[in-house]
Design an enzyme around this catalytic site. Structure first.
Site, short mmCIF file in Angstrom:
data_model
loop_
_atom_site.label_atom_id
_atom_site.label_comp_id
_atom_site.label_asym_id
_atom_site.label_seq_id
_atom_site.Cartn_x
_atom_site.Cartn_y
_atom_site.Cartn_z
N GLU A 167 30.06 36.69 42.97
CA GLU A 167 29.09 37.54 43.44
C GLU A 167 28.25 38.06 42.30
OE1 GLU A 167 30.95 39.35 47.52
OE2 GLU A 167 31.05 40.50 45.59
N ASP A 168 28.61 38.54 41.27
CA ASP A 168 27.88 39.36 40.10
C ASP A 168 28.49 38.67 38.87
OD1 ASP A 168 26.19 40.84 38.73
OD2 ASP A 168 27.22 42.64 39.37
N PRO A 169 28.24 37.58 38.29
CA PRO A 169 28.82 37.15 37.24
C PRO A 169 28.67 37.97 36.11
CG PRO A 169 27.55 35.11 38.41
CD PRO A 169 27.20 36.72 39.07
#
Length: 459
Positions: A167-169
C-alpha cells in the site's frame, strides 16, 4: 521466509539501489479490535529478549498480549504527537484485515479479501499463502507448546507489514539503518525467526571472540566479518545465537545486502529491521543490460558510503564475498561455503586499511540453510519459493587473519590478493565442517577442536 540478506559482496561494490529518502515510518495500529487509535508500536527488549529455550513455544503470543496492554495507555499521547507535528499517520487508511485476525481462517480469508479488493497483487497473495503453510508446518514441527497460537500471532503481524509495504512502499537508501521506532522491525524479525531455531541443537564457536569484538568496536576499531551466506535468515540467526551473550553485536552489525532484499514484497519488512549497505550483486548485474550502468553507479555510491562510515571508526560490517547464498553440491546434495571472490575480499581489506582507524578482519562461518533454504540455482526473477524449516543452527568465528602475515612470501599483488582470500576461505570452511559435525551429525560440543570451541551461550 523472507529475510533475504544476500550479503552479496558484488565485488564489494557495496552499493545500493538508486533509492532516495525513505518514506515516513508509519505508526502501528494495535491488534485490539476494540481500539481504533494509532500508537507507536515498539517491541521492547524487556518484553522479547527472553531466554531462547523458554521462548520458543509461545513467547510472541505472550509478548504481543503484554504489548497491547502497555500501549493502550499511550494512544492519546501518540495521536497528539502526530497531530502536533502536522502529520496524518500513514496507516490511518491502512487495512486492518490482518491486525484483526484471530485464527488461521481469518488470515487465509484475509489474503483472499485483500487480493479481491485489488490491494494485493495476485502473485504476492499466492506467495503469502504459501509462506503461511510453510511457516506453520515448521513451527508446529518444533513441538513447542502453543505453537499454533505463535503461528497466527507472528503471521498476522508479518502479513500486516507486507500489506502495508504494498500500500505504501518503503524506500531504502544506500545505507539503511534498522527501523526501531515507532514500530520495532528488528524485534519483529527476532520474534518471527526465533520459533524456527532448535536451540537444543544449535552452537556458537569461539564465543569469547565475539566479546573481544565488542570491546574493540567500543574503542573505535573497525571490524569486518568475512563469511559464507546460507539463508535469508542469516542476520537474525547471528543476532539470536548471540542474544544472551552479546546483543550489541546483533544490533550494530551492518550487512552488505543484495538488491533483492529491498524489492521483494515478502522480504522488505524483514529487511527494514536490519542495518544494510545495499548492493547490486555480481550474479544479477547483467540480468537486464539496460540497467547495468545504473547498477554500477549505485554500487559506487554505496562504496563511498561505506568508506565514510569506516573513517568514523567503530563499525561492524558483515560481508559474504561469494556474492550470494551457498548452494548444495548437485551430485552429492552436501552443502558447503561457496568460493570467495578475491577482488571482493581485497576491496574490503583496502577500505579498512585506508580508513584511518584501527581495523581487523575475522573469518566467520554460518550453518543455517535448513531454516530458509534458497532455490537450488540462482534465479533472475523476484519472488522465489519460500521454504521454511525448524532446525539447529550454527555460528562460529576464528581469530583475526592479518594480511601481512599471510602474504609475506607473495611476489605480486595478485598473488597476495588470492592468498589472503584463500586463507579466509580455508578458515570459514574449517569452521563450517565443525558446525556440520556438531549439528548434522549430532556430535554437539564433542565436535569442538583445539581451534574451535563450541558452546551454547543461552544455557
Amino acid at each position: 521466509m523472507t529475510l533475504t540478506f544476500s550479503s552479496s559482496a558484488a565485488t564489494v561494490a557495496v552499493a545500493a539501489a538508486t533509492v532516495t529518502s525513505s518514506a515516513r515510518v508509519p505508526v502501528y495500529p494495535l491488534a485490539s479490535s476494540t481500539l481504533r487509535g494509532l500508537v507507536s508500536f515498539r517491541l521492547t527488549a524487556k518484553k522479547l529478549f527472553l531466554p531462547p529455550l523458554r521462548s520458543r513455544g509461545g513467547v510472541s503470543v505472550r509478548a504481543m498480549s503484554e504489548l497491547v496492554q502497555d500501549k493502550e495507555s499511550s494512544v492519546a499521547a501518540s495521536i497528539a504527537f502526530n497531530e502536533a507535528a502536522g502529520e496524518t499517520p500513514s496507516e490511518l487508511n491502512h487495512s486492518r484485515t490482518f491486525l484483526d485476525a484471530r485464527s488461521e481462517q481469518d488470515l487465509l480469508s484475509g489474503i483472499k479479501k485483500e487480493a479481491e479488493a485489488g490491494r494485493l497483487p495476485a502473485n504476492v497473495a499466492a506467495g503469502m499463502e504459501e509462506l503461511y503453510w510453510n511457516y506453520k508446518n515448521a513451527v508446529l514441527s518444533s513441538g513447542a507448546s502453543r505453537a499454533d497460537e505463535t503461528v497466527v500471532s507472528n503471521m498476522s503481524v508479518a502479513f500486516d507489514r507486507m500489506l502495508l509495504g504494498v500500500e505504501d512502499p518503503y524506500t531504502f537508501n544506500p545505507y539503511h539503518k534498522a527501523v526501531r521506532e515507532p514500530f520495532d522491525y528488528y524485534m519483529f524479525v527476532h520474534t518471527y525467526i526465533r520459533p524456527l531455531i532448535d536451540f537444543k541443537n544449535s552452537y556458537v564457536g569461539n564465543a569469547s571472540i565475539f566479546s573481544e569484538l565488542e570491546d574493540k568496536i567500543r574503542q573505535g576499531h573497525n571490524i569486518v566479518l568475512i563469511s559464507n551466506h546460507q539463508s535469508e535468515a542469516d542476520p537474525a540467526v547471528i543476532s539470536l545465537l548471540l542474544e544472551a551473550q552479546s546483543p550489541f553485536i546483533g544490533e550494530n552489525i551492518k550487512c552488505v545486502a543484495g538488491d533483492r532484499v529491498i524489492t521483494d514484497p515478502l522480504c522488505k519488512p524483514f529487511s527494514m529491521g536490519r542495518n544494510l549497505i545495499c548492493v547490486y550483486s555480481k550474479k544479477h548485474m547483467n540480468d537486464d543490460p539496460e540497467l547495468v550502468d545504473m547498477k554500477r553507479k549505485a554500487n559506487t555510491r554505496s562504496l563511498k558510503e561505506m568508506a565514510t562510515m569506516l573513517r568514523s571508526g567503530g563499525q561492524l560490517i558483515w560481508i559474504a564475498p561469494s556474492g550470494g547464498r551457498d548452494r548444495p553440491n548437485p551430485s552429492t546434495g552436501e552443502w558447503f561455503p561457496a568460493p570467495f571472490d578475491a577482488s571482493s575480499v581485497d576491496n574490503m581489506r583496502r577500505l579498512v586499511e585506508h580508513s584511518g582507524a584501527p581495523g581487523h578482519i575475522y573469518p566467520m562461518s554460518l550453518l543455517c540453510y535448513d531454516i530458509m533454504p534458497p532455490p537450488p540455482q540462482v534465479e533472475k526473477e523476484i519472488g522465489e519459493k519460500r521454504l521454511v524449516g525448524f532446525h539447529g543452527t550454527g555460528l562460529s568465528i576464528a581469530p583475526e587473519i592479518n594480511f601481512s602475515d599471510v602474504t609475506a612470501d607473495c611476489e605480486s599483488p595478485n598473488e597476495a590478493k588470492e592468498a589472503y582470500s584463500q586463507a579466509l576461505y580455508k578458515s570459514v570452511n574449517e569452521q563450517y565442517e565443525i558446525l556440520n559435525s556438531a549439528i548434522k551429525h549430532r556430535r554437539g560440543v564433542e565436535a569442538s577442536t583445539s581451534r574451535v570451541s563450541l558452546s551454547q551461550p543461552w544455557n
